[in-house]
Scaffold this active site. Structure first.
Site, PDB file in Angstrom:
ATOM      1  CG  HIS A  75      -7.465  17.605  20.988  1.00 23.91           C
ATOM      2  ND1 HIS A  75      -7.180  17.543  22.337  1.00 23.91           N
ATOM      3  CD2 HIS A  75      -6.473  18.360  20.433  1.00 23.91           C
ATOM      4  CE1 HIS A  75      -6.065  18.216  22.584  1.00 23.91           C
ATOM      5  NE2 HIS A  75      -5.619  18.727  21.443  1.00 23.91           N
ATOM      6  CB  SER A  76      -8.172  21.687  19.858  1.00 24.73           C
ATOM      7  OG  SER A  76      -7.814  23.041  19.772  1.00 24.73           O
ATOM      8  CG  MET A  77     -12.396  23.435  15.380  1.00 24.39           C
ATOM      9  SD  MET A  77     -11.882  23.630  13.642  1.00 24.39           S
ATOM     10  CE  MET A  77     -11.551  21.904  13.209  1.00 24.39           C
TER      11      MET A  77
END
Length: 237
Positions: A75-77
């Protein structure tokens, strides 16, 4: 089936611990702990995602690479780590991934629509982190906690904001599920661009939430994972 999960900026492996009890019994959740937080507090932060970060995560996951089907979730990074780690696993083992889940971030080449924040003064940096959600305000209100987590958050945002895809020898031979909150700062078109990175099918799943929809819509996220992984497994039998 093993689902290797990588956290977002400021997160730790504990984000995915609840998934172990909620996911289908045929899927083993393997949360990875990034250096410098959680059980690895005090260890050095990574210099880059594509360099020592991926080197370290591959060492952490190597024991799980026993020939059983492998999927990755980030998720995200964590999507950037998942993308880099996917290529490393394929390169080192010759085994294609069962599936790749990329959540909360557009494809690398789409870039960011917002300016970097990792070099901002403390008060401005904290305000931007809180604006994104997912980080409780109490974290910055108590000096002891702030002193612990501010370096982690700054390091993670630096990794994400300075990441560069250095080019890969080819596309990944697997399908991907791209998850996105409709109220996030990047658009659906940026999410759809992940299709350029794989030879398999691309599925876009959207949730009526912001950047950290994976908490608010946890059961729906797991349902989307079930749909992809259980279908993949049944097709391989």
């Amino acid at each position: 089936m093993k689902l290797i999960c990588i956290p977002y900026a400021g997160g730790s492996a504990t984000v995915y611990y609840p998934w172990k009890k909620l996911i289908h019994s045929s899927i083993k959740v393997v949360p990875l702990e990034l250096s410098g937080r959680g059980e690895r507090m005090g260890q050095a932060f990574y210099r880059s995602i594509e360099g020592d970060g991926t080197d370290d995560l591959y060492r952490c996951v190597e024991k799980e690479l026993d020939g059983s089907p492998i999927a990755l979730f980030g998720h995200s990074m964590g999507t950037l780590f998942a993308y880099e780690l996917a290529h490393r696993i394929v390169r080192e083992t010759g085994q294609p991934l069962a599936h790749l889940f990329l959540s909360g971030r557009g494809a690398p080449h789409t870039g960011r629509s917002e300016p970097w924040i990792h070099e901002l003064p403390d008060s401005e940096f904290q305000a931007e982190v809180l604006r994104l959600g997912g980080t409780p305000a109490e974290l910055f209100e108590h000096k002891e906690l702030s002193d612990i987590y501010m370096p982690i958050l700054r390091s993670d945002y630096r990794l994400s904001e300075t990441y560069r895809d250095t080019g890969k020898p080819g596309k990944l031979d697997c399908g991907i599920t791209v998850m996105r909150g409709t109220k996030d700062s990047y658009g659906r078109a940026d999410a759809e661009e992940w299709s350029r990175y794989v030879n398999g099918d691309t599925r876009i799943v959207e949730f009526d939430g912001g950047h950290f929809f994976i908490h608010e819509f946890r059961q729906q996220v797991l349902s989307a994972i079930h749909e992809s992984l259980l279908y993949t497994r049944s097709s391989q039998i």
